[in-house]
Design an enzyme around this catalytic site. Structure first.
Site, PDB file in Angstrom:
ATOM      1  NE  ARG A 155     -32.852   0.525  18.199  1.00  0.00           N
ATOM      2  CZ  ARG A 155     -33.340  -0.341  17.308  1.00  0.00           C
ATOM      3  NH1 ARG A 155     -33.627   0.085  16.087  1.00  0.00           N
ATOM      4  NH2 ARG A 155     -33.562  -1.585  17.650  1.00  0.00           N
ATOM      5  N   GLY A 175      -5.284  -1.611  10.601  1.00  0.00           N
ATOM      6  CA  GLY A 175      -4.727  -2.485  11.626  1.00  0.00           C
ATOM      7  C   GLY A 175      -5.208  -3.903  11.440  1.00  0.00           C
ATOM      8  NE  ARG A 176      -4.367  -7.984   6.374  1.00  0.00           N
ATOM      9  CZ  ARG A 176      -5.379  -8.519   5.674  1.00  0.00           C
ATOM     10  NH1 ARG A 176      -5.932  -9.659   6.081  1.00  0.00           N
ATOM     11  NH2 ARG A 176      -5.843  -7.931   4.609  1.00  0.00           N
ATOM     12  CB  THR A 182       3.263  -0.970   7.192  1.00  0.00           C
ATOM     13  OG1 THR A 182       1.899  -1.332   7.428  1.00  0.00           O
ATOM     14  CG2 THR A 182       4.035  -1.166   8.467  1.00  0.00           C
ATOM     15  CG  ASP A 208      -1.612  -1.982   9.620  1.00  0.00           C
ATOM     16  OD1 ASP A 208      -2.282  -0.963   9.359  1.00  0.00           O
ATOM     17  OD2 ASP A 208      -1.920  -3.122   9.223  1.00  0.00           O
ATOM     18  NE  ARG A 268      -3.553   2.806   2.323  1.00  0.00           N
ATOM     19  CZ  ARG A 268      -2.584   1.985   2.708  1.00  0.00           C
ATOM     20  NH1 ARG A 268      -1.329   2.256   2.406  1.00  0.00           N
ATOM     21  NH2 ARG A 268      -2.856   0.907   3.408  1.00  0.00           N
ATOM     22  N   GLY A 309       0.818  -1.213   0.000  1.00  0.00           N
ATOM     23  CA  GLY A 309       0.000   0.000   0.000  1.00  0.00           C
ATOM     24  C   GLY A 309       0.850   1.259   0.000  1.00  0.00           C
ATOM     25  CD  GLU A 344      -7.529  -2.886   7.904  1.00  0.00           C
ATOM     26  OE1 GLU A 344      -8.327  -2.527   7.011  1.00  0.00           O
ATOM     27  OE2 GLU A 344      -6.292  -2.945   7.728  1.00  0.00           O
TER      28      GLU A 344
END
Length: 398
Positions: free
Chosen positions: A301, A200-201, A155, A157, A314, A14, A253
Site C-alpha cells: 500500500r 475549477g468548477r 475569476t 478559474d 486567492r 469570490g 474541484e
C-alpha cells in the site's frame, strides 16, 4: 457632483488578488477626467440594500472614492469594497432588506426595479461591475434595462467567456505552483502520493497550467471524467520512477470520476446562482488511490498526502500580471466611458487588449478543449503547437 458625471464600481463573487488595482486604475483615471466615483459595497447587495432617501445612512452600501483611498488599497489583495454572491433577480425572502419586506413577499424575488431606482438615485451615468460570469450575467440584465454598463472579468478559474484572461488567474496559477512545490518535501519524506485539490468548477485551467509548468505529474480536470484505475497505475509508475518515491496529482474541484453522476459537494445548500459549494473530490481520489495502490505496487500500500489549497491561492497580494492587467482593464473601461460606449466586456484576445459585447458572458461556457490540450491517455497536458499561442496557451479558445 462632478462636471462630467458619476461612475459606480462594484466587485461581486469570490475575492481575488487584482481587484483593488482595478478599482484604483478606474478611479484615478476617472477623477483625472472629471468624474465622481462611487464604490458600491458588497457587490450587488449594495444596490439592493441602499435606501433611496437623502436622510438615510447608506455608508454601509456606498462610499465616495478618492485618490487617497484607492492608492492605499491598490497594492493589496482582496477587495476593499467587499463582495457578496447576491443575485437581485433571484433574491430569497430571507435576504430582503427591512425596507423591502412588505413590498416583496415571494420566497424568491426579482428586485431589479429597486436596483434601477437606486442607480437613478445615486445618479450613476456608468456602472463598472468586476466579477465572474455569475456577477456579470446580472450586469447584462441591467444592460438590457438600458443601464450603461462596462464589465471587467474576474475569476480564479479563468472561465468567463469572451476573454482569454480574467483578473486573479495568474496569481492562482503562481500560488498553486509555489504551494505544490512546497508540499513536495513532505510527500517525498514519506514516499506518498501527493493529491492537491485546486479551484475549477467547470474548467480545468487552474490544474492544467500548473501541471504544464512542471508542478505536477498528472491532473484531473472537469472536462474529462477520470478512470481511477488508470490514474492509480500512472501515479504509481510516476512514484516508483522518482528518486524520492512520490508523485503529484492536481485535482480540479469540479472533476468527476467515471460513472460518478455529479460533482463532489460539501452540502446541499445552494447560493443565489444555484451553485452548491464544491469540495471533496480530492478526498475521494485519495482514498481510492490508497486502496488501489497494492494492485500496482507489488501488493504494498502507498499512503497519501491530501491537501486542498482553497483560499490560500486567492488571498494576499497580486502577482505581477494581476497588478498590470487590472491597470490596463481599468483604463480601457474608462476609454469606453469617455467614448459613451456601453454594453461591453473588457477582454484579452491572443495577447492583445480588446472589448467584446457583454452578451458574451452568457454565451457558451469557456472550458478546456480536451482534444486539443489534454492527453487522455497520460492524464496531463499536451506539449505541442506552442507557436503563436497566447501567453496562457489553451485559454485563447473563445
Amino acid at each position: 457632483m462632478s462636471s462630467k458625471g458619476t461612475i459606480g464600481i462594484l466587485t461581486g463573487g469570490g475575492d481575488v488578488p487584482g481587484l483593488n488595482p482595478a478599482i484604483r486604475a478606474i478611479t484615478i483615471r476617472a477623477l483625472r477626467e472629471g468624474y465622481q466615483v462611487l464604490g458600491i459595497r458588497r457587490g450587488w447587495a449594495g444596490l439592493v440594500e441602499l435606501v433611496p432617501d437623502r436622510q438615510a445612512d447608506n455608508s454601509a452600501n456606498v462610499q465616495v472614492l478618492t485618490k487617497d483611498i484607492v492608492n492605499r488599497a491598490g497594492r493589496t489583495g482582496g477587495t476593499f469594497l467587499h463582495t457578496s454572491r447576491t443575485r437581485p433577480s433571484h433574491l430569497p425572502k430571507s435576504n430582503l432588506p427591512e425596507h423591502l419586506r412588505d413590498k416583496y413577499t415571494a420566497e424568491i424575488n426579482d428586485v431589479t426595479p429597486e436596483v434601477l431606482r437606486n442607480i437613478e438615485f445615486l445618479g450613476l451615468d456608468f456602472l463598472i461591475p468586476i466579477g465572474g460570469d455569475d456577477t456579470l450575467s446580472y450586469a447584462q440584465r441591467l444592460h438590457e434595462e438600458s443601464v450603461k454598463v462596462v464589465a471587467i472579468p474576474k475569476t480564479m478559474d479563468n472561465d468567463v467567456p469572451g476573454t482569454d484572461y480574467c483578473i486573479g488567474f495568474s496569481t492562482c496559477v503562481t500560488r498553486t505552483i509555489e504551494l505544490t512545490h512546497r508540499l513536495r518535501t513532505s510527500a517525498g519524506s514519506h514516499e506518498r502520493y501527493l493529491i492537491i485539490e485546486v479551484f475549477g468548477r467547470y474548467a480545468g485551467f487552474t490544474a492544467l497550467l500548473p501541471t504544464m509548468a512542471g508542478a505536477a505529474d498528472r491532473c484531473i480536470i472537469p472536462e474529462y471524467p477520470v478512470d481511477i484505475e488508470q490514474l492509480a497505475r500512472l501515479a504509481t509508475e510516476d512514484r516508483n520512477r522518482h528518486p524520492s518515491k512520490y508523485s503529484v496529482i492536481l485535482v480540479s474541484e469540479g472533476a468527476k470520476l467515471q460513472h460518478q453522476e455529479e460533482m463532489s459537494f460539501e452540502g446541499q445548500e445552494v447560493d443565489q446562482y444555484g451553485h452548491r459549494k464544491l469540495g471533496g473530490i480530492g478526498d475521494k481520489v485519495s482514498a481510492l488511490l490508497k486502496d488501489l495502490s497494492p494492485r500496482f505496487n507489488n501488493g504494498r500500500r502507498i499512503n497519501v498526502l491530501n491537501q486542498r489549497l482553497g483560499y490560500l491561492v486567492r488571498s494576499g497580494e497580486p502577482d505581477a500580471l494581476d497588478s498590470i492587467v487590472p491597470m490596463a482593464f481599468g483604463n480601457i473601461a474608462l476609454d469606453l466611458v469617455l467614448s459613451g460606449t456601453s454594453g461591453r466586456l473588457v477582454a484579452i484576445h491572443n495577447g492583445s487588449y480588446d472589448t467584446v459585447p457583454i452578451t458574451a458572458v452568457t454565451g457558451q461556457k469557456k472550458i478546456v478543449d480536451v482534444e486539443k490540450y489534454y492527453n487522455i491517455e497520460r492524464l496531463r497536458p499536451k506539449y505541442e503547437s506552442f507557436m503563436r499561442q497566447p501567453l496562457f496557451i489553451m485559454t485563447s479558445d473563445i
